[in-house]
Design an enzyme around this catalytic site. Sequence first.
Site, short mmCIF file in Angstrom:
data_model
loop_
_atom_site.label_atom_id
_atom_site.label_comp_id
_atom_site.label_asym_id
_atom_site.label_seq_id
_atom_site.Cartn_x
_atom_site.Cartn_y
_atom_site.Cartn_z
N SER A 366 51.87 122.24 65.02
CA SER A 366 52.76 123.26 65.62
C SER A 366 54.03 122.11 65.14
CB SER A 366 53.42 122.88 66.81
OG SER A 366 54.61 123.84 67.68
N ARG A 367 55.26 122.62 64.22
CA ARG A 367 56.07 121.87 63.35
C ARG A 367 57.33 121.97 65.25
NH1 ARG A 367 54.07 122.93 58.99
NH2 ARG A 367 53.92 124.81 58.33
N VAL A 368 57.49 122.60 65.82
CA VAL A 368 58.28 122.42 67.06
C VAL A 368 58.06 121.46 67.71
CG1 VAL A 368 59.62 124.01 68.88
CG2 VAL A 368 59.44 124.96 66.32
#
Length: 512
Positions: A366-368
Amino acid sequence: MPKTNNLNSLSQIIKDEIDKYDHKVDSTDVGQVVSVGDCIATVFGLDDAMYGELIEFPGNAYGMVMNIEETDIGVALFGENITIKEGDPCKRTKRLVSVPVGDALLGRVVNALGQPIDGYGKIETKELRPIEVVAPEIMDRQSVCEPLETGIKAIDSMIPIGKGQRELIIGDRQTGKTAIAIDTIINQKGKDVYCVYCSIGQKNSSLAQIVARLKRFDALKYTTIVGSSAAEPSPMQYLAPYSATSIAEHWMHQGKNVLIIYDDLSKHAVAYRTLLLLLRRSPGREAYPGDIFYLHSRLLERSCRLSDELGGGSLTALPIIETQAGDISAYIPTNVISITDGQLFLNTDMFNSGQRPAIDSGLSVSRVGSAAQTKVMKSVSKDLRMALANYHEMLDFSRFGSDLDASTKKILTHGAILTEVLKQKQYMPLSAGQEIVDIYVAQSGLLDSINVSYVHKVLKLLDNSIRAQNPEIYDEINNNKTFSEESKNKVEERLKSILSTLKDNFILEDSY
Ligand code: ATP
Ligand code: MG
């Protein structure tokens, strides 16, 4: 007309009337069908038609402008039983294809044009929204920082999803992709999140099952389902995700948090390819048209978290992509991976060996990241990924020899317990409190002394005992987002007493 005997004044009056005539119908607003077939009509004479404009045909049939060429335009027709023939007239409506939006759509199942298909009658709403809207600009957005809880331990702990994020669910067929999406919808109950589930190119029977499940878990009342089945023509399948996004976007602009599922975009890409091949657009790689990336990027770009000035609403997207034999480097998967903010990769071998949900912690991201996690979840789960990575490495290594040293054995035992704790049944999303307690006890090592087959039994007993004796522990995590040292000690005490009772009764076998 005034009475007069004078011929000159009569002709003057006629001239004046002609001058005053407000020509409402332009010759370029009415055209003629040149050819029709496979849900595509080629139309001559609509010189001013816009891309995406709704065109009306005789017999209440409609279509959308998809191709604008020098002499004629290509119109994708909506509906299956269209009786348009060569030479029929057609006219511009001067408006873009739109769908009804608003709260009246909650709990309803609609087709790609927003018309009800659930047999519960007309949808009473006056508002319409074009299906294609330009995505909010950078300045209108704010960063993703609030979690959207899926209720699935493996996701919320290792690959957290934030409100306004786009997280791809990717995997082979029958690996539990839809199950994750449906569980996430069920988990939004009472959390003031509206949901839109868009089904593209699936069987009607699968959609009916999903509707029935959502109804059973009381999740339909805050959900709208947009369905375009495999039996429907490609223009309808092409439209479905855009219509669904417009329905969701309307709520986002009212300041609500909305979740949208696209199940699945591989079938959407195929429908678009079919449509454009019928429109005679030249095929590119894998016969997909050249703008296939733009097809999905302009769709997913509409998901975001709006700034506080615009109400602070959010649209979280969970698109689904089906891979062939786990190949995530194929054309459509790589496109959508690069558009989204991370992916949940579902592993077929894990799914078949019973590790469900089959989330591959190595390939999922998850790049967040932890910006979309509560502090308490972050602190409890920070070492989880590393422990699992160590476990998988040791597992491969241990296959070469049976003589393992104590530290390797410890990693293997602990890893086996962790993977077992992350298993979760379908339709059973957990509250943040339960997830955090489960992950905390798994990490603490207290379960390492028992056989893996008893893990879920012990967790169930622990859950019952906390609910009965210390419900404030769950309340503290769910409401105050804290997990105090005192609560941790209480959980450990409860767990120790459960384990000793079970051991005294010879119910638990040791793992070694
Ligand atoms: P398709 O490619 O056909 O769309 P899919 O990847 O969406 O499949 P699902 O339909 O969600 O997969 O799940 C496949 C099967 O696995 C279903 O029978 C479902 O009930 C089962 N399943 C999914 N998740 C779980 C789970 N966590 N525990 C047990 N069974 C599960
Ligand atoms: Mg599915």
